[in-house]
Design an enzyme around this catalytic site. Structure first.
Site, PDB file in Angstrom:
ATOM      1  N   SER A 227       0.583  -1.424   0.118  1.00 35.04           N
ATOM      2  CA  SER A 227      -0.012   0.399  -0.008  1.00 35.04           C
ATOM      3  C   SER A 227       0.665   1.123   0.076  1.00 35.04           C
ATOM      4  O   SER A 227       1.410   1.215  -0.572  1.00 35.04           O
ATOM      5  CB  SER A 227      -0.877  -0.061   1.427  1.00 35.04           C
ATOM      6  OG  SER A 227      -1.781   0.630   0.888  1.00 35.04           O
ATOM      7  N   ASP A 453      -8.883  -4.608  -6.228  1.00 33.84           N
ATOM      8  CA  ASP A 453      -8.198  -4.135  -5.038  1.00 33.84           C
ATOM      9  C   ASP A 453      -9.236  -2.534  -4.432  1.00 33.84           C
ATOM     10  O   ASP A 453      -9.110  -1.866  -5.543  1.00 33.84           O
ATOM     11  CB  ASP A 453      -7.065  -3.282  -4.159  1.00 33.84           C
ATOM     12  CG  ASP A 453      -5.775  -3.307  -3.694  1.00 33.84           C
ATOM     13  OD1 ASP A 453      -7.477  -2.470  -2.919  1.00 33.84           O
ATOM     14  OD2 ASP A 453      -5.270  -3.294  -3.349  1.00 33.84           O
ATOM     15  N   HIS A 483      -7.252  -6.119  -0.402  1.00 34.56           N
ATOM     16  CA  HIS A 483      -6.637  -5.246  -0.611  1.00 34.56           C
ATOM     17  C   HIS A 483      -5.012  -5.623  -0.574  1.00 34.56           C
ATOM     18  O   HIS A 483      -4.618  -6.344   0.923  1.00 34.56           O
ATOM     19  CB  HIS A 483      -6.750  -3.597   1.260  1.00 34.56           C
ATOM     20  CG  HIS A 483      -5.921  -2.598   0.656  1.00 34.56           C
ATOM     21  ND1 HIS A 483      -4.977  -2.048  -0.510  1.00 34.56           N
ATOM     22  CD2 HIS A 483      -4.549  -1.954   1.451  1.00 34.56           C
ATOM     23  CE1 HIS A 483      -4.228  -1.516  -0.345  1.00 34.56           C
ATOM     24  NE2 HIS A 483      -3.926  -0.919   1.133  1.00 34.56           N
TER      25      HIS A 483
END
Length: 514
Positions: A227, A453, A483
């Protein structure tokens, strides 16, 4: 409100574990010694501080080995590297395999910005057991986070009120209240953490990582970024391309987007995840308890949120489930397909007048523990984003953009649009419109994008590959939900990542896993 676009990338950890913070101050004495020559004093890890989220010290690893923690000294100001220093908290699990086959350290950043790597790595440590055979697994609290000179803003009582407020104003009175609350939060950050605020940029954290590389004794930085950790990794590669070893970026932030474009992209991403959740519920053999069709599921959620705007539900006494908390909790549950059943149960209870599960999901997003104490994830998230992002969006700007955001997502559009005001009256100027991640001369970086995602939409992976430059980024696609890809346990994804990190085998560009 903090920018949920990036905040949500870190706090999945809190949901995973759900279902005395000391400010590490700056030294007053200039330092003449070479910080790259310092030796780390590894010892058993203490219980996490409040700023890290509290709780118990990490349990031993499956083979009985203990997690070890240490403190690294780094310059407060990288423009004055021999000036004041700060302490950065590190954690490691030493390599479990043959020492002769050890590659080095593998440094993790799990996202945020604002997430504590010292608490996150042990929570997911077993997922990386294969990588531990040849690497010391290492993570850290980035500067401003957890036990690494944490940025502090509001106290717990005021944070409860802050997260109870209406973050999607419908009239001038509600808009004024939101703006005033945001200004008060930002002023509290400046009052309590003024010395740190200019020094929590992503470029500062990237320089910290190169110091870690040297102190850990590695010629190259081997790295696993997830991320926001992909943005941090990209900035590192730009600053130190020749120092990049084997690196993986998973759940990839689009480095070409402005903060506005990122928020709009997330509105689309969370809407896609909600669509997939609704389709999944009604496609099962047993009846979906929250709707007869996917549209029925989404209509029911929309009605719930509309009703909550007028009248909140009982939550966790004495707090109520507001429209904002419910939206926050739904978004949290969409981070992983593993939480879809929990979301279904939370909605069933909310339709029966009980808002507890949705409020607990929202709490985990905001870093609130069951005893009512908050980590500093929100303070750190706002501080790092506002130090990085040049834009300072106004309420008038947001109102002009609302139709575009609502077209992207009826449920999340307003929520993500209004999150853009989080840097209003911030005392430190932002650096730029988006990070520079161009890294000519870097070793190959494996870039993994997930088609489902919600938080870092799939298109960001391809944008990252292009921005890194020719011959650097290698794209891998995972056709899945949630995610990130590696923690999905997909054998194809894990095989490709492990093959690169452990054996140096770069998968073919354009590889697709499903």
């Amino acid at each position: 409100m903090p920018n949920p676009c990036r905040l949500r990338a870190a706090v999945l950890t809190a949901s995973a574990v759900l279902l005395s913070s000391v400010l590490a101050g700056c030294s007053d004495d200039p330092k003449d010694e070479d910080l790259t020559a310092q030796e780390l004093n590894w010892k058993d890890c203490p219980a996490p501080s409040q700023a890290e989220g509290g709780g118990s010290a990490p349990s031993p690893l499956p083979n009985g080995d203990a997690w070890q923690c240490a403190t690294l000294k780094a310059p407060l100001d990288w423009n004055d590297p021999r000036g004041d220093t700060i302490d950065l908290a590190l954690i490691r699990a030493e390599a479990s395999g043959d020492k002769d086959k050890r590659i080095g350290s593998l440094l993790f950043n799990f996202g945020g910005p604002g997430g504590s790597g010292v608490t996150t790595l042990p929570a997911f440590g077993e997922d990386y057991a294969a990588l531990r055979t040849r690497y010391d697994l290492v993570s850290f609290d980035p500067r401003g986070v957890g036990r690494s000179a944490p940025v502090l803003c509001e106290n717990d009582q005021r944070l409860d009120a802050y997260f109870q407020q209406d973050a999607t104003p419908d009239d001038a009175t509600e808009r004024t209240a939101l703006l005033d609350s945001t200004r008060e939060f930002n002023a509290a950050c400046n009052k309590k953490s003024k010395k740190m605020l200019p020094h929590v940029r992503t470029t500062d954290a990237a320089r910290d990582m190169d110091l870690m590389r040297q102190v850990l004794g590695d010629d190259k930085l081997h790295y696993f970024g997830i991320s926001y950790g992909t943005e941090l990794g990209g900035v590192y590669a730009h600053l130190f391309p020749k120092n990049v070893g084997r690196a993986v970026f998973d759940a990839v932030v689009d480095p070409t987007q402005t903060a506005e474009e990122g928020s709009l992209g997330q509105a689309k991403g969370f809407q896609l995840a909600l669509d997939n959740f609704a389709e999944d519920c009604v496609s099962k053999v047993e009846d979906c308890p929250i709707g007869d069709s996917a549209q029925d599921v989404k209509d029911g959620i929309a009605k719930l949120l509309s009703d909550l705007d007028r009248k909140p539900l009982p939550g966790v006494f004495p707090r109520e489930l507001t429209q904002t908390a419910a939206t926050n909790g739904i978004a949290q549950a969409l981070y992983s397909q593993d939480f879809w059943e929990i979301l279904t149960e939370a909605l069933v209870q909310a339709y029966d007048g009980d808002g507890r599960i949705l409020l607990l999901l929202s709490d985990s997003m905001n870093g609130r523990s069951e005893n009512g104490e908050y980590s500093n994830i929100t303070a750190a998230n706002v501080s790092i984003n506002c130090a990085d992002d040049k834009a300072r969006y106004t309420a008038e700007f947001v109102e002009r953009k609302l139709p575009e955001f609502r077209a992207a997502s009826e449920l999340f559009g307003d929520f993500l649009a209004w999150s853009m005001i989080s840097c209003i009256d911030w005392p430190v100027a932002g650096t730029g419109d988006h990070p520079d991640v161009s890294a000519p001369g870097s070793a190959p970086i494996l870039v993994v994008g997930n088609t489902g995602d919600p938080a870092t939409p799939y298109e960001g992976a391809r944008k990252m590959v292009r921005a890194l430059g020719k011959g650097v980024g290698v794209e891998l696609t995972y056709k899945g939900q949630g995610h990130g890809a590696y923690d999905s346990k997909n054998k194809c994804v894990q095989g490709a990542v492990n093959g690169y990190l452990l054996e140096g085998k770069v998968p073919a560009a354009g590889t697709v896993c499903s």
